[in-house]
Design an enzyme around this catalytic site. Structure first.
Site, PDB file in Angstrom:
ATOM      1  N   HIS A 156       4.160 -15.532  10.769  1.00 48.98           N
ATOM      2  CA  HIS A 156       3.204 -15.012   9.780  1.00 48.98           C
ATOM      3  C   HIS A 156       2.147 -16.049   9.390  1.00 48.98           C
ATOM      4  O   HIS A 156       1.121 -15.702   8.822  1.00 48.98           O
ATOM      5  CB  HIS A 156       3.959 -14.550   8.525  1.00 48.98           C
ATOM      6  CG  HIS A 156       4.735 -13.285   8.753  1.00 48.98           C
ATOM      7  ND1 HIS A 156       4.327 -12.066   8.299  1.00 48.98           N
ATOM      8  CD2 HIS A 156       5.888 -13.055   9.440  1.00 48.98           C
ATOM      9  CE1 HIS A 156       5.199 -11.129   8.662  1.00 48.98           C
ATOM     10  NE2 HIS A 156       6.158 -11.712   9.360  1.00 48.98           N
ATOM     11  N   ASP A 364      -4.900 -19.810   6.305  1.00 46.28           N
ATOM     12  CA  ASP A 364      -4.001 -18.696   6.008  1.00 46.28           C
ATOM     13  C   ASP A 364      -3.705 -17.945   7.294  1.00 46.28           C
ATOM     14  O   ASP A 364      -4.620 -17.726   8.098  1.00 46.28           O
ATOM     15  CB  ASP A 364      -4.676 -17.733   5.012  1.00 46.28           C
ATOM     16  CG  ASP A 364      -3.709 -17.173   3.983  1.00 46.28           C
ATOM     17  OD1 ASP A 364      -2.535 -16.955   4.333  1.00 46.28           O
ATOM     18  OD2 ASP A 364      -4.128 -16.956   2.838  1.00 46.28           O
TER      19      ASP A 364
HETATM   20  C1  GDG Z   1       2.296 -14.875   4.332  1.00 44.98           C
HETATM   21  C2  GDG Z   1       1.172 -15.676   5.014  1.00 44.98           C
HETATM   22  C3  GDG Z   1       0.167 -13.496   5.749  1.00 44.98           C
HETATM   23  C4  GDG Z   1       0.143 -11.599  -5.005  1.00 44.98           C
HETATM   24  N1  GDG Z   1       0.286 -11.806  -6.335  1.00 44.98           N
HETATM   25  C5  GDG Z   1       1.042 -10.787  -6.783  1.00 44.98           C
HETATM   26  C6  GDG Z   1       1.381  -9.958  -5.709  1.00 44.98           C
HETATM   27  N2  GDG Z   1       0.810 -10.486  -4.619  1.00 44.98           N
HETATM   28  C7  GDG Z   1       0.900  -9.884  -3.277  1.00 44.98           C
HETATM   29  C8  GDG Z   1      -0.462  -9.619  -2.692  1.00 44.98           C
HETATM   30  C9  GDG Z   1      -0.136  -9.595  -1.193  1.00 44.98           C
HETATM   31  C10 GDG Z   1       0.973 -10.613  -1.101  1.00 44.98           C
HETATM   32  O1  GDG Z   1       1.532 -10.770  -2.397  1.00 44.98           O
HETATM   33  C11 GDG Z   1       0.464 -11.979  -0.640  1.00 44.98           C
HETATM   34  O2  GDG Z   1       0.180 -11.889   0.717  1.00 44.98           O
HETATM   35  P1  GDG Z   1      -0.743 -12.939   1.482  1.00 44.98           P
HETATM   36  O3  GDG Z   1      -0.946 -12.441   2.849  1.00 44.98           O
HETATM   37  O4  GDG Z   1      -2.006 -13.102   0.712  1.00 44.98           O
HETATM   38  O5  GDG Z   1      -0.020 -14.345   1.446  1.00 44.98           O
HETATM   39  P2  GDG Z   1       1.445 -15.016   1.663  1.00 44.98           P
HETATM   40  O6  GDG Z   1       2.395 -14.644   0.583  1.00 44.98           O
HETATM   41  O7  GDG Z   1       1.183 -16.472   1.801  1.00 44.98           O
HETATM   42  O8  GDG Z   1       1.983 -14.387   3.035  1.00 44.98           O
HETATM   43  C12 GDG Z   1      -0.102 -14.833   5.062  1.00 44.98           C
HETATM   44  C13 GDG Z   1       1.382 -12.827   5.174  1.00 44.98           C
HETATM   45  O9  GDG Z   1       2.525 -13.685   5.156  1.00 44.98           O
HETATM   46  C14 GDG Z   1       1.765 -11.567   5.954  1.00 44.98           C
HETATM   47  O10 GDG Z   1       1.918 -11.842   7.309  1.00 44.98           O
HETATM   48  O11 GDG Z   1      -0.961 -12.667   5.554  1.00 44.98           O
HETATM   49  O12 GDG Z   1      -1.121 -15.542   5.757  1.00 44.98           O
HETATM   50  O13 GDG Z   1       0.934 -16.914   4.336  1.00 44.98           O
HETATM   51  O14 GDG Z   1       0.364  -8.339  -0.811  1.00 44.98           O
HETATM   52  O15 GDG Z   1      -0.966  -8.414  -3.212  1.00 44.98           O
HETATM   53  N3  GDG Z   1       2.126  -8.841  -5.816  1.00 44.98           N
HETATM   54  C15 GDG Z   1       2.569  -8.503  -7.070  1.00 44.98           C
HETATM   55  N4  GDG Z   1       2.278  -9.288  -8.178  1.00 44.98           N
HETATM   56  C16 GDG Z   1       1.517 -10.405  -8.081  1.00 44.98           C
HETATM   57  O16 GDG Z   1       1.237 -11.066  -9.097  1.00 44.98           O
HETATM   58  N5  GDG Z   1       3.286  -7.387  -7.230  1.00 44.98           N
END
Ligand code: GDG
Length: 462
Positions: A156, A364
Site C-alpha cells: 500500500h 504517499d
Molecule cells: C495507506 C497508505 C494508501 C482520516 N482521518 C479520519 C479518517 N480518515 C480516513 C480517510 C481515508 C483514510 O483514513 C486514510 O487513507 P490514506 O490513503 O490517506 O492514508 P494511509 O492511512 O496512510 O493509508 C496510502 C492507503 O494505505 C490505501 O492503500 O492510499 O498511501 O499510506 O479513508 O478518510 N476516517 C475517519 N475519521 C478520521 O478522523 N473515520
C-alpha cells in the site's frame, strides 16, 4: 471460485467502528464485505501470554480470525521495525530510519507467528492475499511451512528507488520472503519500476519480455494496481451529511469565508508542516485572502508510541500557533487544527463544503483522501483539489492542481489559484477526476488483482 483469505496486520472486527483512520482497513472492509471471504490478522490487543488460538467472528459474507500479540512482539514488530525502519525508509526519509537487529528478528518471528496462526484456518484451494509492509516476508514463512496455495501480496505504501532500498540491512531476506508470493502488486508504475530495478541490480534477477520476473529461484508476476474508493457511496455519504450537526456547526462558524480542508493521519509523510507554511506564504503574499478563508486541518493521532510521531505533533502545534498568532483577528484565525478523529460521514460533509482540498503529502502510496475529496463534491459547484506530485493518486488525477510539496511558494500559488478559480474551469477539472475515480474504483482494484492472482498456475501440493 476459491475462497479469498485476506491477511493484514490489523483486522477491524465487525464490533469495532473504523474510527481510527487507515486507508487499508477502509478499503478491505468495503471490498471483502462485497465479495466475501476470511480476514485474518492481529486483533489490536496486547496479551502477555503468547496467543495459541485465534478468536473468530462473522458478519454477512465475511469471516474474521484474529490473535493477540505480546507487548514485546508489538514493540519490535510494529513500533520498531515496521514503523521506525520500513515506514520512514519506504517514504524516502532515511534520516528517520532506526534499525536494530533485535527488532528485525522480532519482525521476522512475528511474521512466522502470523503463518502459524493462519495455517489451521486454510483450506486447500484458498487464495491468499497478504497486505502491506508489516507482512513483507509472510509469503516465505507460509511456504516454509508447506503452504502451496496461490499467494498474492499488495504494497500500500511506495517502494523507493533501489539506492534508497539498499540502505536496509536484511533487505534480501525480506525480498526473498516477498518473492515467495505468486503476484506482487504496487500502487503505481513507478513503484513497480523500483521493484524491477531492485530485482535486476540487487537480487541478480531477470525481467522477462512479458514482464514476468525471475529472482530467488522463482518466477513471479508483478503489476501496478492503483487502489480506489467506492466513489458513489462516498458521494452519497457527503450529500447526506449536509443536515448533520457537525456540518452545520462548521458552516455556521465559517460564515461567508471559504474552506480549505485537509484530512490526514498525523504522519510525517503527509506534509502537514509544509502545508501550514504554504498557508502562511499565501497570507503573506495575498493579503486579500486574510479573513476570507480558513484552513481546517483534521489530523487523527497515529502511532503515538513512536518518538518521531510525538515530535511531529509538537512541531505542528508550534507552527499552527505561530501562524495563527501572527495573522489572526479577533473574529478569525487562518488555521483550525483539530488533532482528533471524526466520523466518516462528518469528513465527507467537510470535504463537500470545502472550496479547496489540500492533499500535499511528501510521499504517499496512493492517498485515498484525494479521491474522497473529489467524490464528495457537488457537481454543480465543485471545489478544487491541490495535490502533491508525490502522492500515488497524482498518476491518475492530472486534472488537479499538481504541486511539489517541498516548494512552499508553488503550493501557496496553487492555493491562491484554487480559491479564485472560475466555475467552468472547476467543473471541467472535477469532471475529468470524477470519471477517473469512478472507473478506477475499489472494485476495479480488487477485481483486477484477484483475477490476476487466480489466473496464475496452481502449484503441486507439497
Ligand atoms: C495507506 C497508505 C494508501 C482520516 N482521518 C479520519 C479518517 N480518515 C480516513 C480517510 C481515508 C483514510 O483514513 C486514510 O487513507 P490514506 O490513503 O490517506 O492514508 P494511509 O492511512 O496512510 O493509508 C496510502 C492507503 O494505505 C490505501 O492503500 O492510499 O498511501 O499510506 O479513508 O478518510 N476516517 C475517519 N475519521 C478520521 O478522523 N473515520
Amino acid at each position: 471460485m476459491s475462497r479469498l483469505v485476506v491477511v493484514s496486520n490489523r483486522v477491524i472486527l465487525p464490533s469495532e467502528r473504523i474510527q481510527r483512520a487507515g486507508g487499508l482497513a477502509v478499503a478491505i472492509r468495503e471490498a471483502l464485505g462485497r465479495s466475501g471471504g476470511l480476514w485474518f490478522g492481529w486483533s489490536g490487543e496486547i496479551n502477555e501470554t503468547p496467543a495459541s488460538t485465534t478468536q473468530t467472528a462473522s458478519k454477512g459474507k465475511m469471516d474474521f480470525a484474529v490473535f493477540d500479540l505480546t507487548q514485546s512482539e508489538f514493540d519490535g514488530f510494529y513500533n520498531q521495525f515496521a514503523n521506525s525502519t520500513l515506514w520512514p525508509l519506504f517514504h524516502y526519509r532515511i534520516g528517520l530510519v532506526k534499525f536494530s537487529r533485535a527488532a528485525f528478528q522480532t519482525y521476522l518471528a512475528v511474521n512466522g507467528r502470523f503463518a502459524e496462526m493462519l495455517i489451521p484456518h486454510l483450506k486447500r484451494d484458498d487464495t491468499i492475499w497478504i497486505h502491506d509492509y508489516q507482512l513483507l516476508p509472510l509469503a516465505g514463512e507460509l511456504r516454509k511451512r508447506g503452504v502451496t496455495n496461490k499467494i498474492g501480496f499488495f504494497l500500500h505504501i511506495p517502494l523507493p528507488g533501489v539506492d534508497t532500498l539498499a540502505v536496509l540491512p536484511g533487505l534480501n531476506t525480506l525480498m526473498r520472503g516477498l518473492a515467495a508470493a505468486d503476484v506482487i502488486g504496487f500502487q503505481t508504475e513507478r513503484d513497480l519500476q523500483s521493484f524491477k530495478d531492485y530485482v535486476r541490480q540487487e537480487a541478480g534477477g531477470i525481467i522477462g519480455p512479458n514482464g514476468t520476473i525471475t529472482c530467488f529461484d522463482r518466477t513471479i508476476e508483478a503489476g501496478a494496481f492503483p487502489i480506489g474508493i467506492d466513489a458513489p457511496a462516498f458521494a452519497t455519504l457527503a450529500e447526506k451529511a449536509v443536515d448533520k450537526p457537525e456540518y452545520l456547526q462548521l458552516k455556521e462558524g465559517l460564515g461567508a469565508r471559504k474552506l480549505m480542508i485537509a484530512v490526514d493521519r498525523l504522519d510525517y509523510s503527509k506534509g502537514i508542516p509544509n502545508r501550514f507554511e504554504a498557508c502562511e506564504e499565501l497570507l503573506r503574499t495575498h493579503p486579500e485572502h486574510r479573513g476570507a478563508f480558513e484552513l481546517v486541518q483534521i489530523a487523527s493521532p497515529s502511532r503515538t508510541d513512536v518518538a518521531s510521531y510525538r515530535d511531529l505533533r509538537r512541531e505542528i502545534d508550534r507552527l499552527s500557533g505561530r501562524i495563527n498568532s501572527a495573522f489572526s483577528e479577533v473574529h478569525w484565525a487562518p488555521i483550525r487544527y483539530l488533532a482528533r478523529t471524526y466520523p466518516r460521514q462528518s469528513l465527507a460533509g467537510f470535504c463537500r463544503m470545502a472550496q479547496v482540498g489540500v492533499v500535499t503529502p511528501l510521499r504517499d502510496g496512493m492517498n485515498m483522501v484525494a479521491k474522497e475529496y473529489i467524490a464528495a463534491q457537488d457537481p454543480n459547484d465543485p471545489g478544487v483539489l491541490v495535490l502533491s506530485r508525490f502522492a500515488g493518486a497524482a498518476a491518475e488525477l492530472g486534472s488537479a492542481l499538481i504541486v511539489n510539496p517541498f516548494d512552499v511558494d508553488q503550493c501557496a500559488d496553487a492555493m491562491h489559484r484554487a480559491l479564485i478559480m472560475p466555475l467552468d474551469e472547476r467543473q471541467a477539472r472535477w469532471r475529468t477526476a470524477m470519471d477517473t475515480i469512478t472507473r478506477n474504483d475499489v472494485k476495479a482494484w480488487w477485481t483486477s488483482f484477484t483475477t490476476r492472482l487466480r489466473a496464475v498456475p496452481a502449484r503441486a501440493a507439497a
